[in-house]
Design a protein around this motif. Structure first.
Motif, PDB file in Angstrom:
ATOM      1  N   THR A  48       0.969  -1.110  -0.030  1.00 53.92           N
ATOM      2  CA  THR A  48      -0.016  -0.165  -0.204  1.00 53.92           C
ATOM      3  C   THR A  48       0.946   1.290   0.195  1.00 53.92           C
ATOM      4  N   GLN A  49       1.734   1.418   0.626  1.00 57.98           N
ATOM      5  CA  GLN A  49       3.486   2.285   0.863  1.00 57.98           C
ATOM      6  C   GLN A  49       3.728   2.927  -0.359  1.00 57.98           C
ATOM      7  N   LYS A  50       3.499   1.424  -1.526  1.00 59.61           N
ATOM      8  CA  LYS A  50       4.400   1.624  -2.146  1.00 59.61           C
ATOM      9  C   LYS A  50       3.085   1.930  -3.625  1.00 59.61           C
ATOM     10  N   LYS A  51       2.128   1.576  -3.830  1.00 62.93           N
ATOM     11  CA  LYS A  51       0.892   1.677  -3.832  1.00 62.93           C
ATOM     12  C   LYS A  51       1.153   0.953  -5.479  1.00 62.93           C
ATOM     13  N   LEU A  52       0.628  -0.531  -4.981  1.00 66.06           N
ATOM     14  CA  LEU A  52       1.174  -1.559  -5.830  1.00 66.06           C
ATOM     15  C   LEU A  52       0.397  -2.237  -5.923  1.00 66.06           C
ATOM     16  N   PRO A  53      -0.409  -3.136  -7.353  1.00 65.87           N
ATOM     17  CA  PRO A  53      -1.280  -3.705  -7.174  1.00 65.87           C
ATOM     18  C   PRO A  53      -0.310  -5.574  -6.756  1.00 65.87           C
ATOM     19  N   CYS A  54      -1.310  -6.380  -6.303  1.00 65.83           N
ATOM     20  CA  CYS A  54      -0.636  -7.399  -6.288  1.00 65.83           C
ATOM     21  C   CYS A  54      -1.982  -8.486  -6.503  1.00 65.83           C
ATOM     22  N   THR A  55      -1.637  -9.543  -6.771  1.00 60.17           N
ATOM     23  CA  THR A  55      -2.922 -10.843  -6.701  1.00 60.17           C
ATOM     24  C   THR A  55      -2.423 -11.274  -5.779  1.00 60.17           C
ATOM     25  N   VAL A  56      -3.559 -11.883  -4.848  1.00 58.70           N
ATOM     26  CA  VAL A  56      -3.182 -12.530  -3.603  1.00 58.70           C
ATOM     27  C   VAL A  56      -3.890 -14.149  -4.437  1.00 58.70           C
ATOM     28  N   PHE A  57      -3.317 -15.198  -3.779  1.00 57.73           N
ATOM     29  CA  PHE A  57      -3.803 -16.679  -3.621  1.00 57.73           C
ATOM     30  C   PHE A  57      -4.197 -17.146  -2.560  1.00 57.73           C
ATOM     31  N   CYS A  87       1.010  -5.452 -12.558  1.00 62.09           N
ATOM     32  CA  CYS A  87      -0.636  -5.839 -13.110  1.00 62.09           C
ATOM     33  C   CYS A  87      -1.092  -7.053 -11.469  1.00 62.09           C
ATOM     34  N   THR A  88      -2.125  -7.051 -12.125  1.00 66.64           N
ATOM     35  CA  THR A  88      -2.757  -8.388 -11.557  1.00 66.64           C
ATOM     36  C   THR A  88      -2.719  -9.001 -11.954  1.00 66.64           C
ATOM     37  N   ARG A  89      -3.136 -10.660 -11.810  1.00 70.62           N
ATOM     38  CA  ARG A  89      -3.182 -11.661 -12.912  1.00 70.62           C
ATOM     39  C   ARG A  89      -4.544 -11.803 -13.541  1.00 70.62           C
ATOM     40  N   GLU A  90      -5.253 -11.064 -12.608  1.00 75.26           N
ATOM     41  CA  GLU A  90      -7.213 -11.105 -13.202  1.00 75.26           C
ATOM     42  C   GLU A  90      -7.214 -10.051 -14.773  1.00 75.26           C
ATOM     43  N   GLU A  91      -6.059  -8.309 -14.490  1.00 70.18           N
ATOM     44  CA  GLU A  91      -6.397  -8.341 -15.581  1.00 70.18           C
ATOM     45  C   GLU A  91      -5.047  -8.888 -16.629  1.00 70.18           C
ATOM     46  N   ILE A  92      -3.868  -9.373 -16.282  1.00 71.11           N
ATOM     47  CA  ILE A  92      -3.601 -10.627 -17.525  1.00 71.11           C
ATOM     48  C   ILE A  92      -4.421 -11.578 -18.318  1.00 71.11           C
ATOM     49  N   ALA A  93      -5.685 -11.604 -17.302  1.00 73.61           N
ATOM     50  CA  ALA A  93      -6.366 -12.747 -17.704  1.00 73.61           C
ATOM     51  C   ALA A  93      -7.025 -12.398 -18.931  1.00 73.61           C
ATOM     52  N   GLN A  94      -7.665 -11.135 -18.068  1.00 70.45           N
ATOM     53  CA  GLN A  94      -8.799  -9.940 -19.252  1.00 70.45           C
ATOM     54  C   GLN A  94      -8.393  -9.569 -20.659  1.00 70.45           C
ATOM     55  N   HIS A  95      -6.635  -8.634 -20.605  1.00 71.13           N
ATOM     56  CA  HIS A  95      -5.947  -8.294 -21.700  1.00 71.13           C
ATOM     57  C   HIS A  95      -6.440 -10.074 -22.455  1.00 71.13           C
ATOM     58  N   TRP A  96      -5.396 -10.651 -21.659  1.00 67.83           N
ATOM     59  CA  TRP A  96      -5.332 -12.032 -22.572  1.00 67.83           C
ATOM     60  C   TRP A  96      -6.303 -12.493 -23.399  1.00 67.83           C
ATOM     61  N   HIS A  97      -7.992 -12.343 -23.082  1.00 68.09           N
ATOM     62  CA  HIS A  97      -9.283 -12.471 -23.056  1.00 68.09           C
ATOM     63  C   HIS A  97      -9.613 -11.908 -24.332  1.00 68.09           C
ATOM     64  N   ASP A  98      -9.532 -10.667 -24.142  1.00 63.96           N
ATOM     65  CA  ASP A  98      -9.716  -9.482 -25.165  1.00 63.96           C
ATOM     66  C   ASP A  98      -9.389  -9.458 -26.091  1.00 63.96           C
ATOM     67  N   ASN A  99      -7.823  -9.926 -26.214  1.00 63.59           N
ATOM     68  CA  ASN A  99      -7.007  -9.943 -27.621  1.00 63.59           C
ATOM     69  C   ASN A  99      -6.470 -10.241 -27.755  1.00 63.59           C
ATOM     70  N   HIS A 100      -6.320 -12.117 -27.241  1.00 61.92           N
ATOM     71  CA  HIS A 100      -5.614 -13.314 -28.196  1.00 61.92           C
ATOM     72  C   HIS A 100      -6.824 -14.811 -27.695  1.00 61.92           C
ATOM     73  N   TYR A 101      -7.877 -14.419 -27.960  1.00 57.97           N
ATOM     74  CA  TYR A 101      -9.147 -14.843 -27.490  1.00 57.97           C
ATOM     75  C   TYR A 101      -9.570 -15.630 -28.878  1.00 57.97           C
ATOM     76  N   PRO A 102      -9.259 -17.613 -28.642  1.00 55.83           N
ATOM     77  CA  PRO A 102      -8.469 -18.400 -30.463  1.00 55.83           C
ATOM     78  C   PRO A 102      -9.539 -18.252 -31.181  1.00 55.83           C
ATOM     79  N   ARG A 103      -9.546 -18.356 -32.271  1.00 59.93           N
ATOM     80  CA  ARG A 103     -10.844 -17.539 -33.456  1.00 59.93           C
ATOM     81  C   ARG A 103     -11.375 -18.977 -33.770  1.00 59.93           C
ATOM     82  N   GLY A 104     -12.425 -19.467 -33.923  1.00 62.99           N
ATOM     83  CA  GLY A 104     -13.292 -20.639 -34.338  1.00 62.99           C
ATOM     84  C   GLY A 104     -13.704 -21.260 -33.166  1.00 62.99           C
ATOM     85  N   GLY A 105     -14.147 -20.933 -31.684  1.00 59.42           N
ATOM     86  CA  GLY A 105     -14.467 -22.226 -30.684  1.00 59.42           C
ATOM     87  C   GLY A 105     -13.240 -22.796 -30.388  1.00 59.42           C
ATOM     88  N   GLY A 106     -12.037 -22.194 -30.278  1.00 58.80           N
ATOM     89  CA  GLY A 106     -10.933 -22.880 -29.878  1.00 58.80           C
ATOM     90  C   GLY A 106      -9.926 -23.130 -30.019  1.00 58.80           C
TER      91      GLY A 106
END
Length: 361
Positions: free
Chosen positions: A121-130, A319-338
């Motif tokens: 919080t002091q460094k104002k950095l995001p993180c993911t908690v498992f 960034c968070t892993r959710e941000e990475i995942a959302q970026h990949w879904h938005d920009n790299h989702y495979p064409r043709g249903g998989g």
């Protein structure tokens, strides 16, 4: 050239002879994909991630919150915990409590977590908690702090145990139970999942649950990738790490001092930024544990690395892993249903500064 043709009888005979002459042959010999494994991956055709602001590296910090969910007779287990504390090489006590092990875990939730919370919080950095579900239930104050810091809280399963021999029905219930714990204590369900010690059914059950954007039970790449074999649609894998991980403080031959840890992280990030500038952008994960890096001397090393990472400015997207995942879904989702379109294959990363056209839907 007829000798290169698959119809060449000589070549066919040689292939048949070669494949059938060995007593040690196995049905999976010669396969690149088998049993859920893929030993080739992107190879030379890795996509340009196109991270935000043309970053060269997507950097994610993961805090593993496990304390209170580990093996313990007080949790209904038949033996004590033995992993990832200052007692390197500890053995489990069958039918007995291990009070030193218990207090080492307690340090993580009582002191280490709060030191890391202040640092991030002091460094104002995001993180993911498992976050282990059972552990969250024992510490509502930590849950509140995670929410106030706007951290992503992904699921680390219901228990911090080895699921290798846990039956399918029990594991399915544990996944459902931890989702409900997140909803109750954090106000929303997790979108990421990391069992940590999974089995061959785990990914199937995660996909079956239906609400996860990604899972991280893989160490197989420096980029996210798609599982096309389970379920009816592509499932995203955001790989985790056991190398850029504070667990090596409590592993034989691992880090001895905070300086060792910090220098390894710096070397890794510097090399990956240079790769990115050469047209091969990737992601880097730093794995942390409250009871390990939450100790003062180690936390100081983590703080130094944080400042180093920030010095790269827009070249490193923290960034968070959710941000990475959302970026990949938005920009790299495979064409043709998989599957990647056969008419337009996924483009590899180009030279530094080049824009790459991606096959997405």
């Amino acid at each position: 050239d007829d000798t290169n043709s698959t119809n060449d009888p000589t070549k066919t005979t040689l292939t048949m002879t070669y494949s059938n002459m060995w007593h040690s042959k196995h049905e999976n010999d010669g396969k690149a994909k088998y049993g859920g494994r893929d030993v080739v991956g992107y190879a030379r055709s890795a996509p340009n991630p196109q991270w935000p602001k043309r970053a060269k590296v997507a950097l994610n910090f993961v805090i593993n919150y496990e304390e209170g969910g580990e093996k313990c007779l007080l949790h209904g287990d038949t033996e004590s915990e033995k992993l990832l504390t200052e007692i390197v090489g500890a053995e489990a006590y069958e039918g007995q409590r291990h009070v030193n092990m218990e207090s080492l875990y307690d340090y993580g939730s009582r002191a280490g977590f709060w030191r890391l919370h202040r640092l991030f919080t002091q460094k104002k950095l995001p993180c993911t908690v498992f976050a282990v579900g059972m552990a969250l239930e024992r510490n509502p104050q930590a849950c509140k702090a995670m929410m106030e810091a706007n951290w992503e809280v992904a699921s680390h399963g219901y228990r911090w145990i080895d699921y290798q021999n846990v039956d399918e029905d029990t594991e399915r219930e544990h996944i459902a139970r931890t989702v409900e714990i997140h909803k109750h204590l954090l106000g929303k369900r997790p979108v990421g999942f990391y069992q940590g010690k999974p089995n061959t059914n785990t990914r199937k059950l995660v996909i079956e649950e239906g609400g996860f954007l990604y899972d991280s039970d893989s160490y197989a790449d420096d980029l996210p990738y798609w599982d096309l074999e389970n379920g009816k649609k592509p499932h995203l894998i955001v790989p985790y790490t056991l190398s850029e991980n504070d667990m090596k403080f409590v592993s034989p031959g691992g880090f001895s001092t905070g300086h060792d840890f910090c220098q390894h992280l710096k070397d890794t990030l510097k090399y990956m930024v240079e790769e990115g500038r050469a047209g091969h952008a990737r992601m880097m994960t730093v794995g942390l544990h409250c009871r390990i890096v939450g100790r003062p001397g180690r936390a100081a090393a983590l703080a130094e690395f944080m400042d180093y990472a920030k010095s790269f400015r827009s070249d490193v997207w923290i960034c968070t892993r959710e941000e990475i995942a959302q970026h990949w879904h938005d920009n790299h989702y495979p064409r043709g249903g998989g599957t990647v379109s056969p008419e337009k294959p996924m483009q590899p990363a180009g030279k530094a500064g080049e824009e790459q056209e991606l096959d997405v839907i």
